[in-house]
Design a protein around this motif. Structure first.
Motif, short mmCIF file in Angstrom:
data_model
loop_
_atom_site.label_atom_id
_atom_site.label_comp_id
_atom_site.label_asym_id
_atom_site.label_seq_id
_atom_site.Cartn_x
_atom_site.Cartn_y
_atom_site.Cartn_z
N UNK B 35 0.81 -1.22 0.00
CA UNK B 35 0.00 0.00 0.00
C UNK B 35 0.84 1.27 0.00
N UNK B 36 2.17 1.13 0.00
CA UNK B 36 3.04 2.32 -0.08
C UNK B 36 3.28 3.01 1.26
N UNK B 37 2.96 2.32 2.36
CA UNK B 37 3.13 2.96 3.67
C UNK B 37 4.58 3.32 3.97
N UNK B 38 5.53 2.61 3.32
CA UNK B 38 6.95 2.91 3.57
C UNK B 38 7.35 4.31 3.09
N UNK B 39 6.53 4.90 2.21
CA UNK B 39 6.86 6.23 1.71
C UNK B 39 6.16 7.34 2.51
N UNK B 40 5.32 6.95 3.45
CA UNK B 40 4.61 7.94 4.25
C UNK B 40 5.53 8.64 5.24
N UNK B 41 5.12 9.83 5.66
CA UNK B 41 5.97 10.65 6.53
C UNK B 41 6.32 9.92 7.82
N UNK B 42 5.38 9.17 8.38
CA UNK B 42 5.62 8.53 9.68
C UNK B 42 6.79 7.56 9.59
N UNK B 43 6.76 6.69 8.60
CA UNK B 43 7.84 5.70 8.52
C UNK B 43 9.14 6.30 8.03
N UNK B 44 9.06 7.29 7.16
CA UNK B 44 10.30 7.91 6.64
C UNK B 44 11.13 8.54 7.72
N UNK B 45 10.49 8.98 8.79
CA UNK B 45 11.25 9.54 9.91
C UNK B 45 12.14 8.46 10.50
N UNK B 46 11.60 7.23 10.61
CA UNK B 46 12.39 6.12 11.15
C UNK B 46 13.47 5.70 10.16
N UNK B 47 13.11 5.57 8.89
CA UNK B 47 14.08 5.11 7.89
C UNK B 47 13.89 5.83 6.56
N UNK B 49 15.37 5.55 3.97
CA UNK B 49 15.55 4.68 2.82
C UNK B 49 14.26 3.93 2.47
N UNK B 50 13.26 4.01 3.39
CA UNK B 50 11.93 3.44 3.11
C UNK B 50 11.96 1.92 2.93
N UNK B 51 12.80 1.23 3.67
CA UNK B 51 12.85 -0.23 3.60
C UNK B 51 12.60 -0.82 4.99
N UNK B 52 12.15 -2.06 5.01
CA UNK B 52 12.07 -2.84 6.23
C UNK B 52 12.96 -4.07 6.05
N UNK B 53 13.44 -4.70 7.10
CA UNK B 53 13.15 -4.44 8.51
C UNK B 53 13.94 -3.26 9.07
N UNK B 54 13.36 -2.66 10.12
CA UNK B 54 14.04 -1.63 10.90
C UNK B 54 13.84 -1.97 12.37
N UNK B 55 14.91 -2.00 13.11
CA UNK B 55 14.82 -2.18 14.56
C UNK B 55 15.02 -0.82 15.22
N UNK B 56 14.00 -0.40 15.97
CA UNK B 56 14.09 0.89 16.66
C UNK B 56 14.34 0.62 18.13
N UNK B 57 15.43 1.16 18.66
CA UNK B 57 15.75 0.98 20.08
C UNK B 57 14.97 1.98 20.91
N UNK B 58 15.00 1.77 22.23
CA UNK B 58 14.18 2.61 23.10
C UNK B 58 14.59 4.08 23.07
N UNK B 59 15.87 4.33 22.75
CA UNK B 59 16.31 5.73 22.69
C UNK B 59 16.11 6.34 21.29
N UNK B 60 15.44 5.60 20.40
CA UNK B 60 15.15 6.14 19.07
C UNK B 60 16.18 5.74 18.01
N UNK B 61 17.31 5.18 18.44
CA UNK B 61 18.30 4.69 17.47
C UNK B 61 17.67 3.65 16.56
N UNK B 62 18.01 3.70 15.27
CA UNK B 62 17.47 2.69 14.35
C UNK B 62 18.59 1.91 13.67
N UNK B 63 18.30 0.64 13.45
CA UNK B 63 19.18 -0.23 12.66
C UNK B 63 18.36 -0.74 11.49
N UNK B 64 18.94 -0.68 10.29
CA UNK B 64 18.12 -0.86 9.08
C UNK B 64 18.44 -2.06 8.20
#
Lengths: 208, 208
Positions: B35-47, B49-64
């Protein structure tokens, strides 16, 4: 141990910078990629994929990818660490390697190998012929340009690529930046963070 | 921690098999790639690059990237190790990941994304449009077939992909084999070692 390499090429250079930084000396054997030595019977026994770098251990075991060779040597020679010591720093180095390979190194290689006469029917590394697809040159360049912009964004507020310390990710990125310059896609002047970072890392390199 | 995923896709599945094997539960958020949710503003803040998987740590750090996420979790949850414990086994897992990505996963993705109408102008993952190059479908298939043959050779005398024990390399390869079947490039019947290995690994998987 013995390192099969061809010093002028990007992936061998990643291992060379790693070794130089750590002050490790390993006997090297140059495999003349320009003369096709990687396809000869002698080297194919070591690596049927016909690529360098290859680290051959004393029992004949071989490791064939820069990131894996560097990790193995990091565990054996922990001085002057280049993966950090925390799980998160290590994970960031591995993450950056995956990103750098798929979004910068392979697209730059696509641009080179799908256009240059020297790579006719060798558009992909390895012993089996793969025909060139000229359209991939433009796509490769487009992706390299995107990578340069993304790297500049990534370096906002960061001194190093993978965290607050120098890691293999910095050396690997430097090698890829030099490779993109070689295919005539230098980093645009306006990406000032990339240029500042490049000067910073280059200044840290051991001579030679 | 939170894992952004889309369970049916290959790279998220690599992390899912890893988590299931180790018995780790992490809150998941599905990102609807169809459905294209990876391009939405909410997910783009996390990554971006608009790809999954993404692991978000409790302090907001992300691994992609799957390999980096799995390494990080392996260090945090060492039970039922999937990278081995010796430097050489770990290096082999990293080496296989690099090989698998460049020689099997990306070529299979090329074959899919450069042909299928659903990927028009999205031939490469990410937010910026990239036009399809139809010739890449045939090249991708050629490379996938080469990978199947190479895997069969590699499994001669080996029970597992990266050494004498089960590792992430087995799960990752299983995911890629299923992905190649999805693009209608199943493993040829005559590659008996691959089929035997596939049955062996599948039998080890936790239900579900």
């Amino acid at each position: 141990m013995k390192l099969y390499t061809f010093d002028s090429e990007p992936n061998p250079r990643r291992v060379n910078l790693f070794l130089a930084w750590k002050g490790i000396e390993i006997p090297k054997q140059q495999v003349d990629l320009r003369g096709g030595e990687q396809f000869g019977a002698a080297f194919r026994t070591a690596n049927p994929r016909c690529t360098v770098p290859v680290l051959e251990l004393d029992d004949g075991t071989v490791l064939c990818d820069a990131i894996a060779i560097c990790w193995y040597l990091e565990r054996l020679f922990p001085q002057r660490p280049l993966f950090g010591s925390e799980p998160l720093t290590q994970a960031r180095v591995f993450s950056w390697d995956a990103y750098l390979t798929s979004e910068a190194f392979l697209p730059a290689a696509d641009a080179l190998r799908n256009r240059h006469e020297a790579f006719k029917d060798r558009a992909v590394p390895g012993p089996e012929p793969v025909a060139q697809i000229p359209e991939l040159e433009a796509r490769g360049r487009q992706r390299v340009q995107r990578f340069h912009r993304h790297l500049d964004d990534h370096l906002e507020g960061r001194e190093y690529v993978a965290g607050d310390q120098l890691t293999l990710a910095d050396f690997d990125t430097l090698v890829v930046i030099d490779f993109t310059a070689r295919i005539k896609e230098p980093v645009p002047v306006e990406l000032a963070r990339v240029h500042a970072w490049y000067r910073r890392i280059t200044a840290l390199l051991p001579p030679g």
